[in-house]
Design a protein around this motif. Sequence first.
Motif, PDB file in Angstrom:
ATOM      1  N   THR A   8       0.830  -1.207   0.000  1.00  0.00           N
ATOM      2  CA  THR A   8       0.000   0.000   0.000  1.00  0.00           C
ATOM      3  C   THR A   8       0.866   1.259   0.000  1.00  0.00           C
ATOM      4  O   THR A   8       0.531   2.242  -0.656  1.00  0.00           O
ATOM      5  CB  THR A   8      -0.941   0.007   1.217  1.00  0.00           C
TER       6      THR A   8
ATOM      7  N   LYS B  79       2.062   1.746  -3.572  1.00  0.00           N
ATOM      8  CA  LYS B  79       1.001   2.272  -4.438  1.00  0.00           C
ATOM      9  C   LYS B  79       0.798   3.767  -4.198  1.00  0.00           C
ATOM     10  O   LYS B  79       0.585   4.529  -5.143  1.00  0.00           O
ATOM     11  CB  LYS B  79      -0.297   1.512  -4.194  1.00  0.00           C
ATOM     12  N   LYS B  80       0.873   4.183  -2.939  1.00  0.00           N
ATOM     13  CA  LYS B  80       0.731   5.611  -2.626  1.00  0.00           C
ATOM     14  C   LYS B  80       1.855   6.419  -3.263  1.00  0.00           C
ATOM     15  O   LYS B  80       1.623   7.506  -3.799  1.00  0.00           O
ATOM     16  CB  LYS B  80       0.730   5.822  -1.118  1.00  0.00           C
TER      17      LYS B  80
ATOM     18  N   ILE C 215       3.615   5.658  -5.952  1.00  0.00           N
ATOM     19  CA  ILE C 215       3.420   5.680  -7.405  1.00  0.00           C
ATOM     20  C   ILE C 215       2.347   6.697  -7.778  1.00  0.00           C
ATOM     21  O   ILE C 215       2.509   7.459  -8.744  1.00  0.00           O
ATOM     22  CB  ILE C 215       3.062   4.272  -7.930  1.00  0.00           C
ATOM     23  N   GLU C 216       1.264   6.741  -7.046  1.00  0.00           N
ATOM     24  CA  GLU C 216       0.216   7.737  -7.313  1.00  0.00           C
ATOM     25  C   GLU C 216       0.741   9.154  -7.136  1.00  0.00           C
ATOM     26  O   GLU C 216       0.423  10.042  -7.921  1.00  0.00           O
ATOM     27  CB  GLU C 216      -0.997   7.498  -6.405  1.00  0.00           C
ATOM     28  N   PHE C 217       1.552   9.387  -6.128  1.00  0.00           N
ATOM     29  CA  PHE C 217       2.146  10.693  -5.886  1.00  0.00           C
ATOM     30  C   PHE C 217       3.038  11.102  -7.064  1.00  0.00           C
ATOM     31  O   PHE C 217       2.958  12.226  -7.572  1.00  0.00           O
ATOM     32  CB  PHE C 217       2.961  10.654  -4.586  1.00  0.00           C
TER      33      PHE C 217
ATOM     34  N   ARG D 262       2.981   9.897 -10.185  1.00  0.00           N
ATOM     35  CA  ARG D 262       2.153  10.103 -11.381  1.00  0.00           C
ATOM     36  C   ARG D 262       1.475  11.471 -11.361  1.00  0.00           C
ATOM     37  O   ARG D 262       1.370  12.137 -12.380  1.00  0.00           O
ATOM     38  CB  ARG D 262       1.100   9.005 -11.498  1.00  0.00           C
ATOM     39  N   PHE D 263       0.996  11.865 -10.210  1.00  0.00           N
ATOM     40  CA  PHE D 263       0.318  13.157 -10.083  1.00  0.00           C
ATOM     41  C   PHE D 263       1.256  14.310 -10.437  1.00  0.00           C
ATOM     42  O   PHE D 263       0.890  15.219 -11.177  1.00  0.00           O
ATOM     43  CB  PHE D 263      -0.222  13.329  -8.658  1.00  0.00           C
TER      44      PHE D 263
ATOM     45  N   ASN E  43       2.714  14.049 -14.449  1.00  0.00           N
ATOM     46  CA  ASN E  43       1.779  14.201 -15.556  1.00  0.00           C
ATOM     47  C   ASN E  43       1.056  15.539 -15.425  1.00  0.00           C
ATOM     48  O   ASN E  43       0.255  15.736 -14.506  1.00  0.00           O
ATOM     49  CB  ASN E  43       0.761  13.044 -15.514  1.00  0.00           C
TER      50      ASN E  43
ATOM     51  N   TYR F 236      -2.926  15.281 -15.374  1.00  0.00           N
ATOM     52  CA  TYR F 236      -3.510  14.351 -14.393  1.00  0.00           C
ATOM     53  C   TYR F 236      -4.698  14.944 -13.707  1.00  0.00           C
ATOM     54  O   TYR F 236      -4.844  16.008 -13.310  1.00  0.00           O
ATOM     55  CB  TYR F 236      -2.434  13.947 -13.375  1.00  0.00           C
TER      56      TYR F 236
END
Length: 90
Positions: free
Chosen positions: A73, A76-77, A79-81, A83-84, A87, A90
């Motif tokens: 978890t 995943k957090k 990776i989301e950070f 990506r945000f 991009n 986004y």
Amino acid sequence: MIDFYALDKPCPKCSGLGRIENPQWLQFWTKMEPFRTSIDQQNTLKMITSAEPTEPMFFVCKECHGKGKILTTEGKKLIEFIRFWLNPNY
């Protein structure tokens, strides 16, 4: 400080190997075990090639896509950070 060891863990489905053994090959090798010590190698070779499965010995694990590890978890957090912020759309 980021703990990189907490971001991923070994895949539980393939035990971190990235591949899963084809059960047809396991049955094949179980049947061919007595022939491994056979003296008549030519007949053994004919029997092995005729009964050999046509599918590959291993399948790529669908859970980890062959990497052997999956994200936790925390991973995943992160990776989301990333990506945000990388991009602009986004």
